[in-house]
Design a protein around this motif. Structure first.
Motif, PDB file in Angstrom:
ATOM      1  N   SER A  91     -20.016 -12.796   5.506  1.00 26.03           N
ATOM      2  CA  SER A  91     -20.636 -12.534   4.205  1.00 26.03           C
ATOM      3  C   SER A  91     -19.584 -12.254   3.135  1.00 26.03           C
ATOM      4  O   SER A  91     -19.657 -12.783   2.022  1.00 26.03           O
ATOM      5  N   HIS A  92     -18.572 -11.454   3.481  1.00 24.86           N
ATOM      6  CA  HIS A  92     -17.527 -11.127   2.508  1.00 24.86           C
ATOM      7  C   HIS A  92     -16.705 -12.348   2.128  1.00 24.86           C
ATOM      8  O   HIS A  92     -16.319 -12.512   0.957  1.00 24.86           O
ATOM      9  N   GLN A 106     -18.802 -14.444  -0.229  1.00 27.18           N
ATOM     10  CA  GLN A 106     -18.885 -13.750  -1.519  1.00 27.18           C
ATOM     11  C   GLN A 106     -17.571 -13.866  -2.288  1.00 27.18           C
ATOM     12  O   GLN A 106     -17.570 -14.012  -3.515  1.00 27.18           O
ATOM     13  N   GLN A 139     -22.888 -19.267  -7.549  1.00 28.44           N
ATOM     14  CA  GLN A 139     -23.446 -18.993  -6.235  1.00 28.44           C
ATOM     15  C   GLN A 139     -23.417 -20.252  -5.371  1.00 28.44           C
ATOM     16  O   GLN A 139     -23.705 -21.360  -5.841  1.00 28.44           O
ATOM     17  N   GLU A 174     -17.529 -17.239  -3.865  1.00 29.80           N
ATOM     18  CA  GLU A 174     -18.449 -17.280  -5.007  1.00 29.80           C
ATOM     19  C   GLU A 174     -17.849 -16.546  -6.210  1.00 29.80           C
ATOM     20  O   GLU A 174     -17.971 -16.999  -7.363  1.00 29.80           O
ATOM     21  N   LYS A 175     -17.159 -15.435  -5.950  1.00 31.18           N
ATOM     22  CA  LYS A 175     -16.513 -14.701  -7.030  1.00 31.18           C
ATOM     23  C   LYS A 175     -15.373 -15.518  -7.628  1.00 31.18           C
ATOM     24  O   LYS A 175     -15.189 -15.562  -8.857  1.00 31.18           O
TER      25      LYS A 175
END
Length: 292
Positions: free
Chosen positions: A33-34, A37, A46, A40-41
């Protein structure tokens, strides 16, 4: 490193699950998940839609997926080339296969291969011909077993001819001869497959200019055997599959004899990995011992 993030994103997209991707890549779900993310950052948009039922690609994620697969493939190739130069053979080889090859060939073939290359991890995906071709297009596998009738123009490496056999009920043993004349398919009820070896069957009838009298349409070779065993019709199955079918039916060669060619499909969109070439070489050696 970005390549780890790419792997996390691609496997999550393919499996539609953070949990399953984490298990597949030996990470925790939190790690996966990290990493996604962080991507995406970095990109500012997204990549995945999260819901209680799992995850799905956003439109932007879909646009990036194939390019990331290509980058992962090239990284794998670089790693394998470096190992090859150093005299090492490690990495992962992903193989697509249909059921009869998976059960009749691959256990012994992979054992033979890993006797010589124990550090290579083998991942096997089992599916229908079209699924295998789709997996090649998507970069999910490095090579896939299919038959020539199902292959597309491009990279197909023929290996073995597998005889096609008429499948009839044991109740008919007194009326059967040494072979089954192909013209009899014009008169007798035929059990037509939906999938599995349907490409092989349809190709054979097209080559012979025969339109069989289809009585049943079924999915699964087991269903063909079951119906033929009850004398409800005649089936047409490859000899490789019938090696595991037992004595439920009589398997007769056709006259004239007919064959399908089993081989390996290789990806058109990606360069072939060194491990793929090594596997083909050792597979041919193993097949030459099985089919001298």
């Amino acid at each position: 490193m970005s390549i780890s993030r790419y792997r996390a994103f691609v496997r999550t997209a393919e499996l539609h699950s953070l949990t399953r991707a984490a298990e597949d890549l030996n990470y925790t779900q939190s790690n996966i998940s990290h990493m996604i993310q962080a991507l995406e950052k970095e990109y500012g948009f997204q990549l995945l839609e999260r819901s209680k039922s799992g995850v799905s690609l956003t439109e932007n994620g879909s646009r990036l997926l194939d390019t990331m697969r290509g980058i992962i493939h090239l990284e794998n190739k670089l790693s394998q080339l470096v190992d090859d130069i150093r005299g090492l053979h490690t990495g992962t080889l992903r193989i697509g296969s249909f059921s009869s090859v998976s059960t009749q060939w691959l256990p012994d073939a992979i054992l033979y291969f890993q006797d010589h290359y124990p550090e290579v991890e083998i991942r096997l995906l089992n599916g229908e011909y079209q699924e295998i071709l789709d997996w090649l297009d998507q970069g999910k596998i490095d090579c896939g077993f299919i038959t020539e009738a199902a292959a597309r123009k491009g990279s197909f490496f023929p290996l073995v001819r597998d005889e096609m056999m008429a499948v009839v009920s044991p109740l008919r043993h007194e009326e059967t001869g040494d072979c089954y004349p192909v013209r009899r398919f014009l008169q007798e009820p035929f059990i037509q497959p939906y999938k599995s070896h349907a490409d092989d069957v349809n190709h054979l009838f097209e080559q012979l200019n025969i339109r069989p009298q289809v009585r049943f349409r079924v999915k699964g070779d087991e269903a063909i055997v079951a119906l033929a065993a009850k004398n409800l019709g005649v089936g047409l199955l490859p000899k490789l599959y019938l090696e595991s079918a037992g004595s439920q039916v009589l398997a007769l060669p056709l006259c004239p004899r007919q064959y399908r060619t089993i081989g390996l499909a290789l990806p058109d969109r990606y360069e072939h990995l060194p491990l793929t070439h090594i596997f083909i070489r050792w597979l041919r050696e193993w097949l030459e011992k099985r089919y001298p």
